[in-house]
Design an enzyme around this catalytic site. Structure first.
Site, PDB file in Angstrom:
ATOM      1  CB  ALA A  58      -0.934  -0.016   1.201  1.00 41.20           C
ATOM      2  CG  HIS A  59      -1.208   5.013   0.531  1.00 37.93           C
ATOM      3  ND1 HIS A  59      -2.244   5.886   0.344  1.00 37.93           N
ATOM      4  CD2 HIS A  59      -1.448   4.435   1.727  1.00 37.93           C
ATOM      5  CE1 HIS A  59      -3.056   5.843   1.372  1.00 37.93           C
ATOM      6  NE2 HIS A  59      -2.593   4.975   2.224  1.00 37.93           N
ATOM      7  CG  ASN A  60       2.963   7.476   1.941  1.00 37.36           C
ATOM      8  OD1 ASN A  60       1.852   7.723   1.450  1.00 37.36           O
ATOM      9  ND2 ASN A  60       3.989   8.298   1.838  1.00 37.36           N
TER      10      ASN A  60
END
Length: 349
Positions: free
Chosen positions: A240-242
């Site tokens: 997922a993001h980051n």
């Protein structure tokens, strides 16, 4: 390709248990259960000992402490699996090579910079401002988004997507259907609906990473989603993001890592592991298959279960749960005895 057993021992830096028959020829490699005369196999797991003793293989790579009597000529090596992988390259067909150049059906945008020896296969789309390093291959139907950067000696199989402004290092392998740089899953609930939060960051993949088929790595909400040097990611993984994944990690099929989580270096996530967001998994931690990680994990700890706990603690708790039916039966029996004694006792005067 054909080698004597003696020559193979030299190739893998191994030691023949017996010189007798070392001039026999080897023309192929095979698994223990499938090997035939003229082939070599390897033994790396004790549960296959019976198969090895029944194998028709002419030779076998075995651990340095191996002392069993087997029909095959034994070659002792430090790591039979690794030595076997080395031999596979000797006996395998010539690798498929892609000619440098741009296929006529490919579409290149403005300002694209291609290094020497780059191969662009049929129906690839490369957007404006992309830079691709020397000897990199982009497989058929691939897509590289605006201003993305790819290093040298990369291999992108068919239908790989690298989103806009994402950065890929050198010697990276990305298998079919993988997507780097799709939007992170970010929404805020406001005014009775889910409002999309812009995902303005990138995905950064460092040198010597391998990414499996149909794996997805989301771009960051801001900054970067970062896969560091030497990490190997299996098929069907979601990052997922980051998220930050440290160096030389192993992430196995169907694992998922939620947003803003940080994995240290040399972390192993086994199959179908789920990791909640905004936590840290320490260096060299191992999460066993099908575990659900709900809080940060200390370095070097092995965890298992849902919610994931230190593996010995989890095993003890599972053992207690397994004994519950017997405990219930004992309590039930004690209650029956107690009721019987109470009923048979004379009433107090």
């Amino acid at each position: 390709m054909e080698f004597t057993v003696q020559e193979i021992a030299a190739l893998v830096g191994g030691q023949l248990v017996s010189e007798a028959g070392s001039d026999q020829k080897i023309h192929g490699v095979a698994a223990i259960s499938e090997a035939d005369a003229g082939e070599i196999t390897f033994f790396g797991n004790a549960k296959y000992l019976a198969q090895l003793k029944a194998s028709k293989a002419t030779a076998a790579l075995v651990p340095t402490d191996f002392a069993e009597d087997i029909p095959a000529l034994a070659i002792r090596v430090a790591n039979p699996s690794l030595a076997f992988a080395h031999l596979l390259q000797k006996f395998a067909p010539e690798p498929i090579r892609f000619r440098p150049g741009v296929h006529p059906t490919a579409v290149l945008g403005q300002g694209v910079i291609l290094g020497e020896g780059v191969s662009i296969q049929p129906f690839v789309v490369i957007e404006d401002g992309v830079q691709i390093g020397a000897n990199t291959m982009i497989g058929a139907h691939g897509y590289v988004g605006h201003e993305a950067r790819l290093g040298q000696d990369c291999y992108l199989a068919t239908r790989v997507t690298v989103g806009a402004r994402c950065q890929v290092g050198s010697r990276v392998i990305i298998h079919s259907g993988a997507v780097l740089g799709s939007d992170g899953f970010g929404f805020e609930f406001a005014g009775g609906k889910h409002v999309k939060i812009p995902q303005t960051g990138i995905v950064q993949v460092d040198d010597d990473v391998e990414i499996g088929a149909n794996t997805t790595i989301d771009r960051a909400r801001f900054g970067r989603t970062w896969i560091q040097e030497g990490t190997k990611i299996d098929n069907l993984v979601q990052i997922a993001h980051n998220v930050s994944v440290g160096k030389h990690c192993i992430i196995v099929s169907q694992a998922g890592v939620s947003g803003s989580t940080k994995l240290g270096s040399y972390v192993t996530l086994a199959g179908q592991v789920g990791v909640v967001g905004h936590i840290e998994v320490g260096d060299q931690a191992i999460i066993a298959a099908k575990s659900g990680v709900s809080k940060s994990v200390p370095p070097k700890q092995v965890q298992f279960g849902y919610p994931a706990k230190e593996i010995q603690e989890q095993k003890e708790q599972l053992a207690c749960i397994a004994r519950l039916p017997k405990l219930y039966a004992r309590v039930k029996k004690l209650e029956q005895v107690s009721d019987s004694q109470r009923k048979s006792s004379p009433p107090e005067s």
